[in-house]
Each structure stands twice: as structure tokens, then as C-alpha cells.
Design a protein around this motif. Sequence first.
Motif, short mmCIF file in Angstrom:
data_model
loop_
_atom_site.label_atom_id
_atom_site.label_comp_id
_atom_site.label_asym_id
_atom_site.label_seq_id
_atom_site.Cartn_x
_atom_site.Cartn_y
_atom_site.Cartn_z
N ARG A 81 -21.00 59.43 -6.83
CA ARG A 81 -22.11 58.49 -6.78
C ARG A 81 -21.76 57.24 -7.56
NH1 ARG A 81 -27.69 60.15 -6.16
NH2 ARG A 81 -27.72 62.23 -5.29
N GLN A 82 -22.27 56.12 -7.07
CA GLN A 82 -22.13 54.88 -7.82
C GLN A 82 -23.44 54.12 -7.69
OE1 GLN A 82 -18.81 52.34 -6.93
NE2 GLN A 82 -19.04 51.39 -8.92
N ILE A 83 -23.93 53.63 -8.82
CA ILE A 83 -25.17 52.88 -8.85
C ILE A 83 -24.83 51.40 -9.02
CG2 ILE A 83 -27.31 52.48 -10.11
CD1 ILE A 83 -27.29 55.44 -10.85
N ILE A 84 -25.46 50.58 -8.18
CA ILE A 84 -25.26 49.14 -8.22
C ILE A 84 -26.61 48.51 -8.54
CG2 ILE A 84 -24.51 47.11 -6.95
CD1 ILE A 84 -23.07 49.07 -5.03
N GLU A 85 -26.69 47.77 -9.62
CA GLU A 85 -27.93 47.07 -9.98
C GLU A 85 -27.93 45.68 -9.35
OE1 GLU A 85 -28.64 46.90 -14.15
OE2 GLU A 85 -28.25 49.03 -14.43
N ILE A 86 -29.09 45.29 -8.84
CA ILE A 86 -29.26 43.95 -8.28
C ILE A 86 -29.90 43.10 -9.36
CG2 ILE A 86 -30.33 42.59 -6.47
CD1 ILE A 86 -30.43 45.20 -4.81
N ARG A 87 -29.14 42.09 -9.83
CA ARG A 87 -29.64 41.24 -10.91
C ARG A 87 -30.37 40.04 -10.33
NH1 ARG A 87 -24.51 40.10 -14.55
NH2 ARG A 87 -23.69 39.63 -12.49
N GLN A 88 -31.57 39.82 -10.83
CA GLN A 88 -32.34 38.65 -10.44
C GLN A 88 -32.82 37.98 -11.72
OE1 GLN A 88 -34.74 38.39 -7.05
NE2 GLN A 88 -34.50 40.54 -6.52
N GLY A 89 -32.89 36.67 -11.67
CA GLY A 89 -33.28 35.92 -12.87
C GLY A 89 -32.06 35.62 -13.71
N ILE A 90 -32.23 34.67 -14.60
CA ILE A 90 -31.14 34.25 -15.48
C ILE A 90 -31.39 34.86 -16.85
CG2 ILE A 90 -29.96 32.28 -16.51
CD1 ILE A 90 -30.93 30.60 -14.13
N ASP A 91 -30.46 35.69 -17.33
CA ASP A 91 -30.63 36.29 -18.65
C ASP A 91 -30.38 35.25 -19.74
OD1 ASP A 91 -27.94 36.20 -17.96
OD2 ASP A 91 -27.42 37.90 -19.24
N ALA A 92 -30.71 35.60 -20.97
CA ALA A 92 -30.68 34.63 -22.08
C ALA A 92 -29.28 34.07 -22.32
CB ALA A 92 -31.21 35.29 -23.35
#
Length: 160
Positions: free
Chosen positions: A90-101
Motif C-alpha cells: 500500500r502507498q498513501i498519497i496526500e493531496i496538498r491544497q493551500g500554501i503552508d506557512a
Amino acid sequence: MPSFDIVSNIDSHEVTNAVDQANREVSNRFDFKDTDSRVELAKDKITLIAPTDFQLKQIDEILRNKLAKRSVDIRSLHYQEASASLNEARQIIEIRQGIDADNAKKITRLIKDSGLKVQASIQGDQVRVTGKKRDDLQAVIAMLREAKVALPLQFVNFRD
């Protein structure tokens, strides 16, 4: 005063369509017959499931191609470490939205170092740029498109 916002968003509907297309291709491919290989989407996470690590990489390549065809920027994906058990990987891929600090600070630093007469301020998960001249704002947009930023950027709410 003219202003615009810098954001980092992706179209979730296009991601859903790409995952569906990837699942369809995986189910039709001969090398995935009689395996329980699939791509699952849950909110902001995509899970790749395959019997072996090699097949996991093949599914990832299929998914990347489908996302690219649907104009979803691959830089918005964050891959976690693949986990393998006895008969499943298994591999989990996170979808990043928004600009982090951290990235917002880098963007504002790039804008300030450019020497243009504009102000950049961090507002939550976006950056607002204001200036007196429209040409200065357009120069900031051109400069950020050329810069190497870790996130895909969109420029919205351009107001005169």
C-alpha cells in the motif's frame, strides 16, 4: 489599490475522474488480472493497493499519466512511505491544497527580493499581493511563474 491572491488549489473533480480512469485501466490490463489491485480516493488521500511493490509502482505510473492528462499538477501530491505486508503493498498519497506557512514565507521573500514596489501579506493558506501599479503586479506574476516553487500556484482575484 490593485491586488491579487496567490493560491494553490487543484480541481477535486478532475482528481476523481483520473482515479476512476486509472481503476478502469488497472482492471483491464492483463498483468493485473486476478489481483486485487486498485486505487482508492478518500477526501484528500489517494491509496494505491497492489500485491507487490513492482505493481504498486506500475499503478502509480498509470495514475500520474491520468492526472497529467487532466491537467492536475503532480507537485500537489505528497507521497508517504510505501508499506508492504505478506501479500499486499500500500502507498498513501496526500493531496496538498493551500500554501503552508514555510512556502508562503518563501514566496513573500521572493517578492520582496525582486525590488518591485508591491506588498505581500500571508492570509491563511494564500498570499495577497497589493501595489499601486498594475504593471508591477503583472511583473510579480511573471517572476513567480519563472521561479522554482515546490507548489503549483494560481493567481486569482485580480482587482483593479
